[in-house]
Design a protein around this motif. Structure first.
Motif, PDB file in Angstrom:
ATOM      1  N   GLY A  50       0.836  -1.191   0.000  1.00 18.72           N
ATOM      2  CA  GLY A  50       0.000   0.000   0.000  1.00 18.72           C
ATOM      3  C   GLY A  50       0.867   1.236   0.000  1.00 18.72           C
ATOM      4  N   ASP A  51       0.278   2.374   0.362  1.00 17.70           N
ATOM      5  CA  ASP A  51       1.047   3.605   0.470  1.00 17.70           C
ATOM      6  C   ASP A  51       1.952   3.516   1.690  1.00 17.70           C
ATOM      7  OD1 ASP A  51      -0.078   4.682  -1.775  1.00 17.70           O
ATOM      8  OD2 ASP A  51      -1.596   5.834  -0.715  1.00 17.70           O
ATOM      9  N   VAL A  52       3.242   3.644   1.466  1.00 16.05           N
ATOM     10  CA  VAL A  52       4.233   3.509   2.531  1.00 16.05           C
ATOM     11  C   VAL A  52       4.895   4.861   2.766  1.00 16.05           C
ATOM     12  CG1 VAL A  52       6.371   2.389   3.250  1.00 16.05           C
ATOM     13  CG2 VAL A  52       4.670   1.110   1.928  1.00 16.05           C
ATOM     14  N   THR A  53       4.865   5.305   4.002  1.00 18.05           N
ATOM     15  CA  THR A  53       5.588   6.516   4.377  1.00 18.05           C
ATOM     16  C   THR A  53       6.910   6.127   4.999  1.00 18.05           C
ATOM     17  OG1 THR A  53       3.557   7.789   4.747  1.00 18.05           O
ATOM     18  CG2 THR A  53       5.558   8.597   5.806  1.00 18.05           C
ATOM     19  N   VAL A  54       7.976   6.647   4.436  1.00 21.14           N
ATOM     20  CA  VAL A  54       9.334   6.369   4.903  1.00 21.14           C
ATOM     21  C   VAL A  54       9.777   7.547   5.756  1.00 21.14           C
ATOM     22  CG1 VAL A  54      11.691   5.844   4.214  1.00 21.14           C
ATOM     23  CG2 VAL A  54       9.780   5.098   2.774  1.00 21.14           C
ATOM     24  N   ASN A  55      10.048   7.295   7.018  1.00 15.45           N
ATOM     25  CA  ASN A  55      10.434   8.342   7.960  1.00 15.45           C
ATOM     26  C   ASN A  55      11.919   8.244   8.286  1.00 15.45           C
ATOM     27  OD1 ASN A  55       7.657   9.336   8.557  1.00 15.45           O
ATOM     28  ND2 ASN A  55       7.399   7.266   9.347  1.00 15.45           N
ATOM     29  N   LEU A  56      12.645   9.346   8.077  1.00 18.01           N
ATOM     30  CA  LEU A  56      14.053   9.377   8.450  1.00 18.01           C
ATOM     31  C   LEU A  56      14.174   9.410   9.964  1.00 18.01           C
ATOM     32  CD1 LEU A  56      15.475  11.925   5.832  1.00 18.01           C
ATOM     33  CD2 LEU A  56      15.089   9.471   5.600  1.00 18.01           C
ATOM     34  N   THR A  57      15.159   8.710  10.488  1.00 18.25           N
ATOM     35  CA  THR A  57      15.298   8.604  11.941  1.00 18.25           C
ATOM     36  C   THR A  57      15.998   9.804  12.558  1.00 18.25           C
ATOM     37  OG1 THR A  57      17.408   7.421  11.735  1.00 18.25           O
ATOM     38  CG2 THR A  57      15.392   6.092  11.805  1.00 18.25           C
ATOM     39  N   VAL A  87      24.154   8.758   3.151  1.00 15.64           N
ATOM     40  CA  VAL A  87      23.165   7.966   2.408  1.00 15.64           C
ATOM     41  C   VAL A  87      21.807   8.653   2.374  1.00 15.64           C
ATOM     42  CG1 VAL A  87      21.846   5.797   2.432  1.00 15.64           C
ATOM     43  CG2 VAL A  87      24.330   5.754   2.719  1.00 15.64           C
ATOM     44  N   VAL A  88      21.470   9.420   3.405  1.00 15.38           N
ATOM     45  CA  VAL A  88      20.156  10.083   3.435  1.00 15.38           C
ATOM     46  C   VAL A  88      20.283  11.594   3.249  1.00 15.38           C
ATOM     47  CG1 VAL A  88      18.987   8.303   4.764  1.00 15.38           C
ATOM     48  CG2 VAL A  88      20.249  10.088   5.971  1.00 15.38           C
ATOM     49  N   ALA A  89      21.452  12.064   2.822  1.00 15.54           N
ATOM     50  CA  ALA A  89      21.640  13.495   2.605  1.00 15.54           C
ATOM     51  C   ALA A  89      20.877  13.953   1.366  1.00 15.54           C
ATOM     52  CB  ALA A  89      23.123  13.803   2.445  1.00 15.54           C
ATOM     53  N   GLY A  90      20.307  15.161   1.448  1.00 14.73           N
ATOM     54  CA  GLY A  90      19.673  15.768   0.282  1.00 14.73           C
ATOM     55  C   GLY A  90      18.286  15.267  -0.048  1.00 14.73           C
ATOM     56  N   LEU A  91      17.693  14.428   0.792  1.00 17.98           N
ATOM     57  CA  LEU A  91      16.320  14.010   0.540  1.00 17.98           C
ATOM     58  C   LEU A  91      15.376  15.179   0.815  1.00 17.98           C
ATOM     59  CD1 LEU A  91      16.342  10.389   2.020  1.00 17.98           C
ATOM     60  CD2 LEU A  91      16.869  11.165  -0.291  1.00 17.98           C
ATOM     61  N   SER A 136      10.348  12.874   5.631  1.00 16.88           N
ATOM     62  CA  SER A 136       9.618  11.671   5.218  1.00 16.88           C
ATOM     63  C   SER A 136       9.199  11.794   3.765  1.00 16.88           C
ATOM     64  CB  SER A 136       8.391  11.439   6.104  1.00 16.88           C
ATOM     65  OG  SER A 136       7.434  12.460   5.917  1.00 16.88           O
ATOM     66  N   PHE A 137       8.906  10.665   3.126  1.00 11.53           N
ATOM     67  CA  PHE A 137       8.356  10.652   1.771  1.00 11.53           C
ATOM     68  C   PHE A 137       7.484   9.414   1.644  1.00 11.53           C
ATOM     69  CE2 PHE A 137      12.691   9.051   1.836  1.00 11.53           C
ATOM     70  CZ  PHE A 137      12.620   7.820   1.196  1.00 11.53           C
ATOM     71  N   THR A 138       6.551   9.457   0.698  1.00 13.54           N
ATOM     72  CA  THR A 138       5.534   8.409   0.596  1.00 13.54           C
ATOM     73  C   THR A 138       5.363   7.962  -0.845  1.00 13.54           C
ATOM     74  OG1 THR A 138       4.327   9.335   2.489  1.00 13.54           O
ATOM     75  CG2 THR A 138       3.105   7.821   1.064  1.00 13.54           C
ATOM     76  N   VAL A 189      22.863   0.352  11.851  1.00 19.06           N
ATOM     77  CA  VAL A 189      22.522   1.754  12.091  1.00 19.06           C
ATOM     78  C   VAL A 189      21.332   2.091  11.198  1.00 19.06           C
ATOM     79  CG1 VAL A 189      23.328   4.133  12.007  1.00 19.06           C
ATOM     80  CG2 VAL A 189      24.926   2.286  12.600  1.00 19.06           C
ATOM     81  N   VAL A 190      20.162   2.249  11.800  1.00 22.53           N
ATOM     82  CA  VAL A 190      18.925   2.468  11.044  1.00 22.53           C
ATOM     83  C   VAL A 190      18.799   3.953  10.705  1.00 22.53           C
ATOM     84  CG1 VAL A 190      16.409   2.273  11.058  1.00 22.53           C
ATOM     85  CG2 VAL A 190      17.818   0.492  12.142  1.00 22.53           C
ATOM     86  N   LEU A 191      18.683   4.230   9.402  1.00 26.88           N
ATOM     87  CA  LEU A 191      18.576   5.610   8.925  1.00 26.88           C
ATOM     88  C   LEU A 191      17.155   5.997   8.565  1.00 26.88           C
ATOM     89  CD1 LEU A 191      21.712   5.684   6.583  1.00 26.88           C
ATOM     90  CD2 LEU A 191      21.569   6.358   8.989  1.00 26.88           C
ATOM     91  N   ALA A 192      16.288   5.008   8.292  1.00 21.89           N
ATOM     92  CA  ALA A 192      14.890   5.287   7.952  1.00 21.89           C
ATOM     93  C   ALA A 192      14.034   4.083   8.318  1.00 21.89           C
ATOM     94  CB  ALA A 192      14.741   5.606   6.463  1.00 21.89           C
ATOM     95  N   GLU A 193      12.780   4.366   8.637  1.00 26.84           N
ATOM     96  CA  GLU A 193      11.835   3.320   8.997  1.00 26.84           C
ATOM     97  C   GLU A 193      10.543   3.504   8.209  1.00 26.84           C
ATOM     98  OE1 GLU A 193      12.880   2.606  13.727  1.00 26.84           O
ATOM     99  OE2 GLU A 193      11.401   4.119  13.165  1.00 26.84           O
ATOM    100  N   ASN A 194       9.905   2.401   7.860  1.00 28.86           N
ATOM    101  CA  ASN A 194       8.577   2.462   7.261  1.00 28.86           C
ATOM    102  C   ASN A 194       7.532   2.663   8.352  1.00 28.86           C
ATOM    103  OD1 ASN A 194       9.608   2.027   4.746  1.00 28.86           O
ATOM    104  ND2 ASN A 194       8.885  -0.076   4.541  1.00 28.86           N
ATOM    105  N   SER A 195       6.529   3.495   8.057  1.00 29.66           N
ATOM    106  CA  SER A 195       5.435   3.682   9.008  1.00 29.66           C
ATOM    107  C   SER A 195       4.675   2.371   9.190  1.00 29.66           C
ATOM    108  CB  SER A 195       4.499   4.773   8.498  1.00 29.66           C
ATOM    109  OG  SER A 195       4.012   4.437   7.207  1.00 29.66           O
TER     110      SER A 195
END
Length: 251
Positions: A152-159, A165-169, A173-175, A192-198
């Motif tokens: 389904g629609d997944v929201t990715v939340n930066l920790t 790796v997560v620079a410049g996003l 969050s993005f979905t 080392v977790v950089l982002a999690e799915n809602s």
């Protein structure tokens, strides 16, 4: 016999059974070009079931990486071919669930590649528990894995952790519509977790979607995202992939 003479029209045929052309002659083996300063050689390797690997992982992701102008990208679907090309590459982006990627030839090549200090991106299908015969893969390169997913629609939340790796996003969050892998990381993994799915409707809790696996020799990034078109065409996913390859390649 022809009319009013003794000449008999005859057709003669000779059939020759020839050896088929060798694979090497019919399909010359692909190889990387001589390396240029500042260039990264990137091997995309992926095939299997439940995904259009050729279109999205080998195709669209290849285009995303080539657009950087500093990456030479080769995409292959065969595990033996991937094993042959690995020593020439700087980074492998692996997204596969086909059985031959779990067999000794490829797994040994991947281990040797990691031990030589190269970069590894385990993308989507490669973060699953695919290969029971190669338990060391999930232990070293993933730190766990997934055995189920939502959709389904997944929201990715930066920790909130700062990392290239997560620079410049585009934001915190993005979905997009995607498979939400239920990644379970072992407490001893050191990931080392950089982002999690809602949370999704299945587990109703968050799961890691982007993480770094600490390794004494290799640079390893795991990304559970990327089922099909909505992910691979998303600007944040594309930026995430490029960042991951750059970091894993030491840029």
């Amino acid at each position: 016999r022809s009319h009013d003479n003794t000449v008999v029209p005859t057709t003669a045929a000779i059939t020759l059974e020839l050896e088929p052309p060798t694979t090497e002659l019919a399909q010359p083996k692909v190889t990387f070009s001589p390396k240029k300063p500042g260039q990264l050689r990137v091997l995309l390797a992926g095939s299997g079931g439940s995904h259009d690997f050729e279109k999205f992982f080998l195709g669209q992701d290849g285009e995303t990486l080539r657009a950087t102008k500093h990456m030479e990208v080769i995409g292959v679907a065969d595990a033996d071919e991937a094993a042959r090309l690995l020593p020439e590459a700087d980074v492998i982006v692996l997204s596969a669930n086909r059985a031959d990627f779990g067999e000794e030839l490829f797994q040994k090549a991947l281990t040797d590649f990691a031990n030589s200090g190269k970069g590894i991106i385990a993308l989507h299908a490669a973060t699953w528990y695919n290969w029971k015969g190669a338990p060391g893969y999930n232990e070293r390169f993933i730190g766990g894995g997934s055995k189920s997913h939502g959709l389904g629609d997944v929201t990715v939340n930066l920790t909130g952790k700062t990392h290239p790796v997560v620079a410049g996003l585009s934001g915190k969050s993005f979905t997009f519509h995607d498979e939400s892998y239920h990644i379970e990381l072992k407490p001893t993994s050191g990931a080392v977790v950089l982002a999690e799915n809602s949370p999704d409707k299945v587990t109703k809790r968050t799961h890691p979607s982007v993480w770094i696996m600490p390794d004494a020799k290799a640079r390893i990034v795991c990304i559970s995202l990327g089922h099909d078109a909505p992910a691979h065409s998303n600007a944040d996913y594309q930026r995430l992939l490029v960042n991951a390859v750059d970091w894993a390649g030491g840029r």
